[in-house]
Scaffold this motif. Structure first.
Motif, PDB file in Angstrom:
ATOM      1  N   PHE A 183       5.044  -3.426  10.792  1.00 29.44           N
ATOM      2  CA  PHE A 183       5.021  -4.459   9.674  1.00 29.44           C
ATOM      3  C   PHE A 183       3.685  -5.272   9.566  1.00 29.44           C
ATOM      4  CE2 PHE A 183       9.913  -5.686  10.062  1.00 29.44           C
ATOM      5  CZ  PHE A 183      10.040  -4.247   9.261  1.00 29.44           C
ATOM      6  N   GLN A 184       2.920  -5.436  10.603  1.00 24.60           N
ATOM      7  CA  GLN A 184       1.547  -6.127  10.587  1.00 24.60           C
ATOM      8  C   GLN A 184       0.657  -5.012  10.003  1.00 24.60           C
ATOM      9  OE1 GLN A 184      -0.341  -7.063  14.406  1.00 24.60           O
ATOM     10  NE2 GLN A 184      -0.995  -8.869  13.727  1.00 24.60           N
ATOM     11  N   ALA A 185       0.814  -3.706  10.465  1.00 25.10           N
ATOM     12  CA  ALA A 185      -0.074  -2.767   9.814  1.00 25.10           C
ATOM     13  C   ALA A 185       0.075  -2.868   8.153  1.00 25.10           C
ATOM     14  CB  ALA A 185       0.050  -1.414  10.469  1.00 25.10           C
ATOM     15  N   GLY A 186       1.349  -3.001   7.749  1.00 22.58           N
ATOM     16  CA  GLY A 186       1.387  -2.998   6.410  1.00 22.58           C
ATOM     17  C   GLY A 186       1.058  -1.856   5.578  1.00 22.58           C
ATOM     18  N   PRO A 187       0.827  -1.934   4.201  1.00 24.52           N
ATOM     19  CA  PRO A 187       0.519  -0.786   3.485  1.00 24.52           C
ATOM     20  C   PRO A 187      -0.434   0.070   4.194  1.00 24.52           C
ATOM     21  CG  PRO A 187       0.588  -2.945   2.065  1.00 24.52           C
ATOM     22  CD  PRO A 187       0.547  -3.331   3.488  1.00 24.52           C
ATOM     23  N   ARG A 188      -1.594  -0.241   4.889  1.00 20.83           N
ATOM     24  CA  ARG A 188      -2.501   0.412   5.184  1.00 20.83           C
ATOM     25  C   ARG A 188      -1.884   1.742   6.055  1.00 20.83           C
ATOM     26  NH1 ARG A 188      -5.048  -1.504   9.031  1.00 20.83           N
ATOM     27  NH2 ARG A 188      -3.787  -3.673   9.386  1.00 20.83           N
ATOM     28  N   LEU A 189      -0.827   1.447   6.727  1.00 27.24           N
ATOM     29  CA  LEU A 189      -0.072   2.333   7.582  1.00 27.24           C
ATOM     30  C   LEU A 189       0.402   3.588   6.623  1.00 27.24           C
ATOM     31  CD1 LEU A 189       0.682   3.394  10.281  1.00 27.24           C
ATOM     32  CD2 LEU A 189       2.945   1.794  10.073  1.00 27.24           C
ATOM     33  N   SER A 190       1.222   2.954   5.646  1.00 27.52           N
ATOM     34  CA  SER A 190       2.048   4.160   4.648  1.00 27.52           C
ATOM     35  C   SER A 190       0.753   4.905   4.051  1.00 27.52           C
ATOM     36  CB  SER A 190       2.823   3.345   3.744  1.00 27.52           C
ATOM     37  OG  SER A 190       1.964   2.425   2.969  1.00 27.52           O
ATOM     38  N   GLY A 191      -0.294   4.133   3.624  1.00 23.07           N
ATOM     39  CA  GLY A 191      -1.482   5.087   3.103  1.00 23.07           C
ATOM     40  C   GLY A 191      -1.919   6.033   3.817  1.00 23.07           C
TER      41      GLY A 191
ATOM     42  N   ALA B 297      -2.912  11.623   5.523  1.00 21.19           N
ATOM     43  CA  ALA B 297      -2.746  12.578   6.614  1.00 21.19           C
ATOM     44  C   ALA B 297      -1.802  13.692   6.019  1.00 21.19           C
ATOM     45  CB  ALA B 297      -2.284  11.949   7.719  1.00 21.19           C
ATOM     46  N   ALA B 298      -0.795  13.424   5.369  1.00 17.87           N
ATOM     47  CA  ALA B 298       0.173  14.651   4.964  1.00 17.87           C
ATOM     48  C   ALA B 298      -0.414  15.386   3.930  1.00 17.87           C
ATOM     49  CB  ALA B 298       1.480  13.939   4.519  1.00 17.87           C
ATOM     50  N   ARG B 299      -1.159  14.545   3.039  1.00 17.10           N
ATOM     51  CA  ARG B 299      -2.141  15.378   1.936  1.00 17.10           C
ATOM     52  C   ARG B 299      -3.060  16.259   2.316  1.00 17.10           C
ATOM     53  NH1 ARG B 299      -2.052  11.333  -1.249  1.00 17.10           N
ATOM     54  NH2 ARG B 299      -0.420  11.879  -2.422  1.00 17.10           N
ATOM     55  N   ARG B 300      -3.770  15.721   3.168  1.00 13.30           N
ATOM     56  CA  ARG B 300      -4.839  16.562   3.845  1.00 13.30           C
ATOM     57  C   ARG B 300      -4.484  17.450   4.579  1.00 13.30           C
ATOM     58  NH1 ARG B 300      -9.513  13.185   6.716  1.00 13.30           N
ATOM     59  NH2 ARG B 300      -9.703  12.619   4.561  1.00 13.30           N
ATOM     60  N   GLY B 301      -3.187  17.415   5.300  1.00 13.76           N
ATOM     61  CA  GLY B 301      -2.861  18.533   6.336  1.00 13.76           C
ATOM     62  C   GLY B 301      -1.895  19.519   5.549  1.00 13.76           C
TER      63      GLY B 301
ATOM     64  N   GLY C 185       3.436  18.578   0.553  1.00 13.79           N
ATOM     65  CA  GLY C 185       3.504  18.029   1.841  1.00 13.79           C
ATOM     66  C   GLY C 185       3.707  16.317   1.767  1.00 13.79           C
ATOM     67  N   ALA C 186       2.875  15.868   0.782  1.00 16.22           N
ATOM     68  CA  ALA C 186       2.775  14.496   0.877  1.00 16.22           C
ATOM     69  C   ALA C 186       4.109  13.892  -0.139  1.00 16.22           C
ATOM     70  CB  ALA C 186       1.590  13.964   0.109  1.00 16.22           C
ATOM     71  N   ASP C 187       4.561  14.790  -1.094  1.00 17.31           N
ATOM     72  CA  ASP C 187       5.830  14.691  -1.742  1.00 17.31           C
ATOM     73  C   ASP C 187       6.926  14.651  -0.890  1.00 17.31           C
ATOM     74  OD1 ASP C 187       4.198  14.229  -3.982  1.00 17.31           O
ATOM     75  OD2 ASP C 187       4.453  16.120  -4.952  1.00 17.31           O
ATOM     76  N   LEU C 188       6.861  15.600  -0.047  1.00 21.47           N
ATOM     77  CA  LEU C 188       8.104  16.026   0.867  1.00 21.47           C
ATOM     78  C   LEU C 188       8.203  14.658   1.857  1.00 21.47           C
ATOM     79  CD1 LEU C 188      10.050  18.218   1.450  1.00 21.47           C
ATOM     80  CD2 LEU C 188       8.702  19.153   3.130  1.00 21.47           C
ATOM     81  N   VAL C 189       7.312  14.300   2.366  1.00 24.61           N
ATOM     82  CA  VAL C 189       7.352  12.945   3.061  1.00 24.61           C
ATOM     83  C   VAL C 189       7.692  11.961   2.372  1.00 24.61           C
ATOM     84  CG1 VAL C 189       5.914  11.242   4.285  1.00 24.61           C
ATOM     85  CG2 VAL C 189       5.620  13.803   4.754  1.00 24.61           C
ATOM     86  N   ALA C 190       7.301  11.471   1.004  1.00 19.69           N
ATOM     87  CA  ALA C 190       7.949  10.745   0.310  1.00 19.69           C
ATOM     88  C   ALA C 190       9.466  10.850  -0.053  1.00 19.69           C
ATOM     89  CB  ALA C 190       7.046  10.547  -0.960  1.00 19.69           C
TER      90      ALA C 190
ATOM     91  N   THR D 275      17.674  16.516   2.625  1.00 20.70           N
ATOM     92  CA  THR D 275      16.516  16.259   1.390  1.00 20.70           C
ATOM     93  C   THR D 275      15.539  17.234   1.325  1.00 20.70           C
ATOM     94  OG1 THR D 275      17.153  13.920   1.186  1.00 20.70           O
ATOM     95  CG2 THR D 275      14.779  14.708   0.321  1.00 20.70           C
ATOM     96  N   VAL D 276      14.848  17.773   2.562  1.00 26.09           N
ATOM     97  CA  VAL D 276      13.919  18.649   2.687  1.00 26.09           C
ATOM     98  C   VAL D 276      14.315  19.934   2.230  1.00 26.09           C
ATOM     99  CG1 VAL D 276      12.405  19.824   4.474  1.00 26.09           C
ATOM    100  CG2 VAL D 276      12.615  17.398   4.604  1.00 26.09           C
ATOM    101  N   LEU D 277      15.590  20.368   2.759  1.00 23.62           N
ATOM    102  CA  LEU D 277      16.118  21.497   2.185  1.00 23.62           C
ATOM    103  C   LEU D 277      16.382  21.781   0.914  1.00 23.62           C
ATOM    104  CD1 LEU D 277      17.580  24.256   3.482  1.00 23.62           C
ATOM    105  CD2 LEU D 277      19.599  23.107   3.394  1.00 23.62           C
TER     106      LEU D 277
END
Length: 363
Positions: free
Chosen positions: A194-202, A207-211, A216-221, A352-354
């Protein structure tokens, strides 16, 4: 003027050697990275469940956290916001457990008196047995022979003091202590998230989009949406079942109906666990001679649970994740069977992934 020596062109043999060496270095680096990640996961293996639970709670509350963070009282005060949310989560868990323990301690004296009475005089035949349409004589005869006599010398009473029961008690105490420690570490992890806030989700999405690219980013979402929908469906349906069955507790005259309704709501947040609570309540009514009330409670509770578990809960979860009813049901039940309690939330996310992969394949 000084003459510069002519550049030596690369040897045809050296270029393939350098390329091969670079490939080997990349392969070795990949193996090293994977080995270090696996080693790190093995070191923190005892806390993976803690982080997973904290992640599930954080994903479920993330929209609310983002909305509250825009309030003028909490804008820029991430530590205060994380503290408030963490304390609220702690109270939502500790308060019902504390009320249950306090009520059990209050009832312990009466239970001990009843236990001593059973040892000396046995258990009288319930009145409803005489009103049974069939089998009354056989049940009465069995009851008189096995339960109506003093039970101080019975095998069941002797078994209550056996080493097996003591071992079970110690095991239960150890499990309760372990659950308390897991909950404490989960709160600490949740506070940090919670303290990390939006920085963590961003950072996670970056990282998912880069990897793995945009897919991959859409799948995580999509997985986060599935977890959030599952939590919402479990909580909403659990509270609804607790309220409806709690009304039946009041109508049938059960003692501590409000506390029983709260326990039923908590149990109903887990699929098909509510019948345990109202089933025990119906058995208590039956033992008190209230045959009609026991049957009515059992029938009403069964109808409520059937409708909630087979229609309402899958629809709530399916609408948020766009999953078919069957995949939602398989995800909840299969996830619980495979991963335990945490699998209730992991299962729909995997379904959902499937579904996303299948959609991308057929398009």
């Amino acid at each position: 003027m000084s003459s510069r020596p002519p550049a030596v062109p690369p040897s045809p043999e050296s270029s393939p050697i350098a390329s091969e060496r670079l490939k080997k270095q990349k392969a070795a680096s990949l193996v090293l990275y994977i080995g270090l990640v696996l080693l790190a996961l093995w070191v923190v293996r005892g806390f993976i469940v803690v982080v997973a639970w904290a992640g599930v709670v954080a994903i479920a509350l993330w929209p609310l956290l983002h909305k509250v963070s825009n309030n003028r009282w909490f804008r820029g005060r991430t530590t205060l916001l994380a503290t408030v949310f963490t304390l609220l989560i702690a109270l939502l868990v500790v308060l019902p457990v504390g009320l249950g323990i306090a009520q059990a301690l209050r009832e312990a004296h009466e239970l001990n008196d009843w236990f001593q009475s059973v040892r000396e005089t046995g258990i009288a035949v319930p009145q409803f047995v005489e009103r049974l349409p069939f089998g009354a004589q056989q049940i009465t005869a069995w009851w008189q022979a096995n339960l109506a006599q003093p039970l101080r010398d019975s095998a069941a009473m002797k078994g209550l003091h056996s080493p097996t029961v003591m071992s079970l008690g110690r095991h239960f105490g150890a499990r309760a202590l372990h659950a308390g420690m897991v909950f404490a570490f989960m709160l600490i992890t949740l506070f940090v998230i919670f303290q990390a806030g939006p920085r963590l989700s961003g950072s996670l999405l970056k990282a998912a989009r880069r990897g793995f690219g945009d897919s991959g980013a859409d799948l995580v979402a999509h997985m986060a949406t599935a977890v959030r929908g599952t939590v919402s469906g479990l909580v909403v349906v659990g509270v609804g079942e607790g309220v409806l069955i709690g009304i039946a507790y009041f109508v049938t005259g059960l003692p501590h109906a409000a506390l029983l309704g709260l326990i039923t709501a908590i149990a109903a947040m887990l699929p098909f666990c509510a019948p345990i609570t109202f089933g025990l309540a119906a058995l208590w009514l039956l033992a008190q001679g209230s045959l009609a009330a026991a049957i009515g409670l059992a029938v009403w509770g069964s109808v409520v649970v059937f409708v909630a578990e087979h229609f309402v809960r899958p629809v709530l979860i399916g609408n948020s994740t766009r999953l078919p009813f069957l995949l939602v049901l398989f995800g909840i039940l299969g996830g619980a069977e495979t991963f335990g309690l945490l699998g209730i939330f992991i299962g729909p996310a995997l379904m959902t992934v499937l579904m996303v992969l299948w959609t991308d394949l057929v398009q």
